[in-house]
Write a protein that holds these residues in place. Sequence first.
Motif, PDB file in Angstrom:
ATOM      1  N   PRO A  43      54.984 -11.106  -0.426  1.00  0.00           N
ATOM      2  CA  PRO A  43      54.051 -11.338  -2.044  1.00  0.00           C
ATOM      3  C   PRO A  43      52.512 -12.374  -1.540  1.00  0.00           C
ATOM      4  O   PRO A  43      51.908 -11.602  -1.984  1.00  0.00           O
ATOM      5  N   GLU A  44      52.659 -13.318  -1.196  1.00  0.00           N
ATOM      6  CA  GLU A  44      51.564 -13.721  -0.583  1.00  0.00           C
ATOM      7  C   GLU A  44      50.012 -12.803   0.064  1.00  0.00           C
ATOM      8  O   GLU A  44      48.887 -13.195  -0.307  1.00  0.00           O
ATOM      9  N   MET A  45      50.869 -11.998   0.637  1.00  0.00           N
ATOM     10  CA  MET A  45      49.341 -10.943   1.455  1.00  0.00           C
ATOM     11  C   MET A  45      49.241  -9.579   0.052  1.00  0.00           C
ATOM     12  O   MET A  45      49.491  -9.055  -0.310  1.00  0.00           O
ATOM     13  N   GLY A  46      48.454 -10.325  -0.979  1.00  0.00           N
ATOM     14  CA  GLY A  46      47.951  -9.340  -2.092  1.00  0.00           C
ATOM     15  C   GLY A  46      47.559  -8.068  -1.524  1.00  0.00           C
ATOM     16  O   GLY A  46      47.149  -7.729  -0.713  1.00  0.00           O
ATOM     17  N   MET A  47      46.758  -6.958  -2.027  1.00  0.00           N
ATOM     18  CA  MET A  47      46.215  -6.140  -1.506  1.00  0.00           C
ATOM     19  C   MET A  47      45.009  -6.021  -0.817  1.00  0.00           C
ATOM     20  O   MET A  47      45.022  -5.414  -0.453  1.00  0.00           O
ATOM     21  N   GLU A  48      44.480  -7.128  -1.328  1.00  0.00           N
ATOM     22  CA  GLU A  48      43.102  -7.159  -1.206  1.00  0.00           C
ATOM     23  C   GLU A  48      42.864  -7.576  -0.188  1.00  0.00           C
ATOM     24  O   GLU A  48      41.658  -7.182   1.028  1.00  0.00           O
ATOM     25  N   ILE A  49      43.426  -8.675   0.134  1.00  0.00           N
ATOM     26  CA  ILE A  49      43.662  -9.351   2.049  1.00  0.00           C
ATOM     27  C   ILE A  49      43.740  -8.203   2.769  1.00  0.00           C
ATOM     28  O   ILE A  49      43.436  -8.038   3.968  1.00  0.00           O
ATOM     29  N   LEU A  50      45.028  -7.045   2.313  1.00  0.00           N
ATOM     30  CA  LEU A  50      45.715  -6.632   3.643  1.00  0.00           C
ATOM     31  C   LEU A  50      44.255  -5.564   3.568  1.00  0.00           C
ATOM     32  O   LEU A  50      44.625  -4.891   4.707  1.00  0.00           O
ATOM     33  N   ALA A  51      43.709  -5.636   2.580  1.00  0.00           N
ATOM     34  CA  ALA A  51      42.639  -4.036   3.056  1.00  0.00           C
ATOM     35  C   ALA A  51      41.529  -4.415   3.230  1.00  0.00           C
ATOM     36  O   ALA A  51      40.907  -4.058   4.389  1.00  0.00           O
ATOM     37  N   TYR A  52      41.394  -5.770   3.598  1.00  0.00           N
ATOM     38  CA  TYR A  52      39.909  -6.554   4.127  1.00  0.00           C
ATOM     39  C   TYR A  52      40.544  -6.695   5.465  1.00  0.00           C
ATOM     40  O   TYR A  52      40.108  -6.413   6.616  1.00  0.00           O
ATOM     41  N   GLY A  53      42.174  -7.666   6.181  1.00  0.00           N
ATOM     42  CA  GLY A  53      42.586  -7.235   7.186  1.00  0.00           C
ATOM     43  C   GLY A  53      42.535  -6.178   8.093  1.00  0.00           C
ATOM     44  O   GLY A  53      41.618  -5.993   8.959  1.00  0.00           O
ATOM     45  N   VAL A  54      42.488  -4.683   7.538  1.00  0.00           N
ATOM     46  CA  VAL A  54      42.984  -3.816   8.076  1.00  0.00           C
ATOM     47  C   VAL A  54      41.562  -3.029   8.068  1.00  0.00           C
ATOM     48  O   VAL A  54      41.098  -2.699  10.361  1.00  0.00           O
ATOM     49  N   ASN A  55      40.467  -3.683   7.912  1.00  0.00           N
ATOM     50  CA  ASN A  55      38.989  -3.773   7.753  1.00  0.00           C
ATOM     51  C   ASN A  55      38.272  -4.273   9.198  1.00  0.00           C
ATOM     52  O   ASN A  55      37.748  -4.189  10.382  1.00  0.00           O
ATOM     53  N   ALA A  56      39.099  -4.930   9.437  1.00  0.00           N
ATOM     54  CA  ALA A  56      38.715  -6.235   9.986  1.00  0.00           C
ATOM     55  C   ALA A  56      39.671  -6.158  11.747  1.00  0.00           C
ATOM     56  O   ALA A  56      38.899  -6.371  12.919  1.00  0.00           O
ATOM     57  N   LEU A  57      40.891  -5.130  11.468  1.00  0.00           N
ATOM     58  CA  LEU A  57      41.630  -4.667  12.548  1.00  0.00           C
ATOM     59  C   LEU A  57      40.464  -3.356  13.457  1.00  0.00           C
ATOM     60  O   LEU A  57      40.855  -3.859  15.132  1.00  0.00           O
ATOM     61  N   ARG A  58      40.169  -3.020  12.605  1.00  0.00           N
ATOM     62  CA  ARG A  58      40.062  -1.107  13.390  1.00  0.00           C
ATOM     63  C   ARG A  58      39.403  -1.343  14.483  1.00  0.00           C
ATOM     64  O   ARG A  58      39.231  -1.185  15.961  1.00  0.00           O
ATOM     65  N   PRO A  59      37.808  -2.686  14.519  1.00  0.00           N
ATOM     66  CA  PRO A  59      36.875  -2.110  15.750  1.00  0.00           C
ATOM     67  C   PRO A  59      37.075  -3.597  16.419  1.00  0.00           C
ATOM     68  O   PRO A  59      37.787  -3.199  18.807  1.00  0.00           O
ATOM     69  N   LEU A  60      38.693  -4.021  16.419  1.00  0.00           N
ATOM     70  CA  LEU A  60      39.656  -5.061  16.782  1.00  0.00           C
ATOM     71  C   LEU A  60      40.335  -4.067  18.345  1.00  0.00           C
ATOM     72  O   LEU A  60      40.522  -4.254  19.668  1.00  0.00           O
ATOM     73  N   CYS A  61      41.302  -2.960  17.469  1.00  0.00           N
ATOM     74  CA  CYS A  61      42.391  -2.241  18.381  1.00  0.00           C
ATOM     75  C   CYS A  61      41.405  -0.967  18.849  1.00  0.00           C
ATOM     76  O   CYS A  61      41.873  -0.338  19.570  1.00  0.00           O
ATOM     77  N   LEU A  62      40.122  -0.268  18.307  1.00  0.00           N
ATOM     78  CA  LEU A  62      39.398   0.205  18.764  1.00  0.00           C
ATOM     79  C   LEU A  62      37.887   0.066  19.113  1.00  0.00           C
ATOM     80  O   LEU A  62      37.048   0.462  17.582  1.00  0.00           O
ATOM     81  N   PRO A  63      37.367  -0.864  20.400  1.00  0.00           N
ATOM     82  CA  PRO A  63      35.873  -1.663  20.060  1.00  0.00           C
ATOM     83  C   PRO A  63      35.497  -0.253  20.383  1.00  0.00           C
ATOM     84  O   PRO A  63      36.151   1.017  20.661  1.00  0.00           O
ATOM     85  N   THR A  64      34.274  -0.549  20.501  1.00  0.00           N
ATOM     86  CA  THR A  64      33.300   0.847  20.938  1.00  0.00           C
ATOM     87  C   THR A  64      33.270   1.611  22.268  1.00  0.00           C
ATOM     88  O   THR A  64      33.671   0.309  23.049  1.00  0.00           O
ATOM     89  N   GLY A  65      33.816   3.005  22.552  1.00  0.00           N
ATOM     90  CA  GLY A  65      33.406   2.829  23.611  1.00  0.00           C
ATOM     91  C   GLY A  65      35.543   3.537  23.949  1.00  0.00           C
ATOM     92  O   GLY A  65      35.613   4.115  25.281  1.00  0.00           O
ATOM     93  N   PHE A  66      36.347   2.895  22.952  1.00  0.00           N
ATOM     94  CA  PHE A  66      37.823   3.210  23.927  1.00  0.00           C
ATOM     95  C   PHE A  66      38.492   4.306  22.879  1.00  0.00           C
ATOM     96  O   PHE A  66      38.145   3.873  21.620  1.00  0.00           O
TER      97      PHE A  66
END
Length: 345
Positions: free
Chosen positions: A270-293
């Motif tokens: 429960p400490e992980m609210g929906m807002e921070i989880l949404a922020y987190g996945v947006n920050a993770l996308r370019p780390l998982c799938l960087p440009t050209g990958f």
Amino acid sequence: MNVSRGWLTVALCLAIGCQAEKPTSLSDRGDDGSSGQSQLIDVSLALNWFPEAEHGGYYAALVHGYYEEEGLRVTIRPGGPKVPVISDVAEGKVDFGVDNADKLLLLRAQQAEVVAVMSPLQNSPRCIMVHKSSGLTKLEDLAQKKSFTLAMNSGQPFAQYLKKVVNLDGVQVVNYPGNVAQFLEQTDYGQQAYSFSEPFLAEREKSDPLCLMLSDIGFNAYTSLLIARQEAVSQKPDLVARMTRASIKGWKKYLAEPDQTNKYIHEQNPEMGMEILAYGVNALRPLCLPTGFDETQLGMMTAERWQTLTDQMGEIGLIKPGTIKSGETFSLAFLKTEPATKPAE
């Protein structure tokens, strides 16, 4: 570290349970991994921290039934600050684990027979969070700073590497407090962070965080690795392949459609609210799938990256030269695609 790492560890353990009932161990099963009690194979997966966006793909594989499609009944065990994930995998206490490459190398050098089989992140989220108003634009700028405070765990490999390659003579290095309180009060202050967590807290308090990535100075440890015991890799490859395929499918789903999985993660922590989880996945996308990958190569690792990190760990004195043989810390056997080229910076 991640946002929850500084919060009420004991309370979280009581709320979500730091220990889960242990399913049948791989070592207790037949060659096909079957427990003989069900058509589904019981498998345990230990996380390196409390449930959060960093683990989103693994939870997505659970929520969307991808593990079951592979014939697996997976129990995900939440972690915590003193949960020895890699050691537990090496000793057969859990079947699989999630942890980072630098820690794996440290434990492998101590004879922990574990192997990384998949990396959902191509670039590390590890960073130094500073204020935009500080004038810093890259980590090397710290060499020009006077009366600047940097909070980090100095014993961590990333911190030792930073101190080796950047002149921090004018910087006061203090212990990482586990929260952003001091950051909010002091402009000439920076702290270790993960790009998907602490910056959210700072922005929520109307601050101006800027992430200076450790990968920009070459320290780019694979993060949130799927880890298996060496014995499982060699003797139960079909089981490891199933777990790897389902986990990769889960990560693709999480990066594309995270909402249902985020709701489940919030229920577990429960400490992980929906807002921070949404922020987190947006920050993770370019780390998982960087440009050209390409998405088809999600999960891939390269021998070059592993060797570079091994050499860096040797340079800062954490691993003795020759302790780890080339290629023994990871396996590409369970990935369908050929090794990826280095992602674009």
